[in-house]
Scaffold this motif. Sequence first.
Motif, short mmCIF file in Angstrom:
data_model
loop_
_atom_site.label_atom_id
_atom_site.label_comp_id
_atom_site.label_asym_id
_atom_site.label_seq_id
_atom_site.Cartn_x
_atom_site.Cartn_y
_atom_site.Cartn_z
N GLY A 99 0.86 -1.21 0.01
CA GLY A 99 0.06 -0.01 -0.22
C GLY A 99 0.78 1.24 -0.08
N ALA A 103 1.11 0.44 -4.64
CA ALA A 103 -0.21 0.95 -4.76
C ALA A 103 0.09 2.52 -4.92
CB ALA A 103 -1.34 0.61 -3.74
N LYS A 145 -5.11 -0.99 -4.54
CA LYS A 145 -4.89 -1.58 -3.00
C LYS A 145 -5.62 -3.09 -3.21
CE LYS A 145 -7.14 1.81 -1.37
NZ LYS A 145 -7.80 2.86 -0.47
N THR A 173 -3.31 -2.73 4.11
CA THR A 173 -3.06 -2.08 3.01
C THR A 173 -3.23 -0.79 2.94
OG1 THR A 173 -3.15 -4.35 1.79
CG2 THR A 173 -2.96 -2.43 0.29
N ALA A 174 -4.53 -0.45 3.17
CA ALA A 174 -4.96 0.96 2.97
C ALA A 174 -4.38 1.99 4.02
CB ALA A 174 -6.49 0.91 3.20
N PHE A 177 -1.17 2.95 2.49
CA PHE A 177 -1.51 3.70 1.30
C PHE A 177 -1.59 5.23 1.83
CE2 PHE A 177 -4.37 5.84 -1.76
CZ PHE A 177 -3.71 5.63 -3.10
N HIS A 220 -9.48 5.68 4.11
CA HIS A 220 -9.09 4.46 3.12
C HIS A 220 -9.33 3.21 3.45
CE1 HIS A 220 -7.42 6.59 -0.44
NE2 HIS A 220 -7.04 7.70 0.48
N THR A 224 -11.35 0.21 1.43
CA THR A 224 -10.86 -0.99 0.95
C THR A 224 -11.29 -2.15 1.81
OG1 THR A 224 -8.82 0.38 0.55
CG2 THR A 224 -8.51 -1.85 0.41
#
Length: 462
Positions: A99, A103, A145, A173-174, A177, A220, A224
């Motif tokens: 992320g 991403a 993502k 992951t988010a 990011f 975020h 996701t």
Amino acid sequence: MATCPPYPTYPGDPTGGTALRHAHWWQRKWVRYGALITLLTLSGLVILALVRQQTGTEGFLVGLGLAVLPVPLLIAAFRWLDRVEPGPWRNLLFAFAWGACAAALIAIIANSFATKWIATATADPSSADTLGATVIAPIVEESAKAAAVLLVFLFRRRDFTGIVDGVVIAGVTATGFAFTENILYLGTAFGTDQLNGDGGIASVTAATFFVRVVMSPFAHPLFTVLTGIGFGISALSAERQHVRRVLLPLSGLLLAMGMHATWNGSSTFGQYGFFAVYAMFMVPAFALLTWLVIWTRQRELRTVREELPAYAVAGWLTPTEPYALGSMRARRVARDYARRQFGGRAAARAVSQYEAYATSLAFLRRRGRLGRANADFVVRERELLHELWRRREVARPALDHAARMTAPPVPVAAPPWPVYGVYGYPANPAHPAHPAQPTPPVHPVHGVHPAVPYPAYNPYRT
């Protein structure tokens, strides 16, 4: 199911002694790990250079210092959700790195290219920026993502067993990011304040920090997580349900894109559009998803309590373990007891691994009972039982102690009819007690004689 004897009778080789075919060089684990680490490292270096180019060195350092503040809280929240069946750290590390690096790099390059192309084609830069924020950015960012969730789903399938796993991987992951994106926004805001000579609460940096870090650090991850839920439900489906296993992740991705587009487009809804979307849309959605994942977590604990007694009957577990393994408090007590009595952190780690393997075993048995198990069900079951058996010397005493310490007292109610000689009634002279009849046991908690012998099924007080 649990048809094996209470001791392993098979060789330690999980392949059953059969030789595996020689794998090609690109199928070797070290080649895959090396390629992945190289990809993420190069992405990180490129994204670092791009962000520093846009913010400057001083702006980058300020943005980095402010953007890192919500990261530990978010990671801790997702780890808490994952405590029932904790996944390996390498999956979370990969998700965060993907992320923050891959991403984010895809989003910066694709968003910039698409916005410039729209501005050139329409000769209207303001409309291009609006279209890029509300349409292009949600599609690009959520797809980038979702790629991390897809990779874990495909290549770490044993670690991806349900909704909670999808939520955790997607959320981490988010978080990565959002961390990189916040560096960019906060660093740019700081550069703007430096040019205008602004500072303090009225500065652009303070306003950006309040909106992105204080008000919406979960934005975020919230988007996701919808994709992660789609993959999680797909993981619960049977292998033969191909359409469902494909449509559910796609539906979750589309929902994530729609929520992201609504959030980005809130600034176009008028002066108070952002606050209206935040209060009427984001907060209720966040509360609903929080309830869903907590409910799912409790459902996982209930699955452990319902499925593991079959292995206790077969002799692989003690009668008290299903209760202890189905309670987060009992698990914590067991780890603390092992740390004090059996050799410190190594013993606590062994108990923690035992708890994780037992939970995986319960989930595996549930999928098998529902007809959703994969073709390797028997092999996986034996592997998990073998891992439990290796750690039983430390884990069993710790879990038995935890069960005794955390089990609720068993209530003993007086019957609605008189029972002579019990509960204060005098002995019936017409029916004297037989001299050879044993005295009923004393309840270990309440200290009174129950009307019937000790409860037939209460392994948690043995």
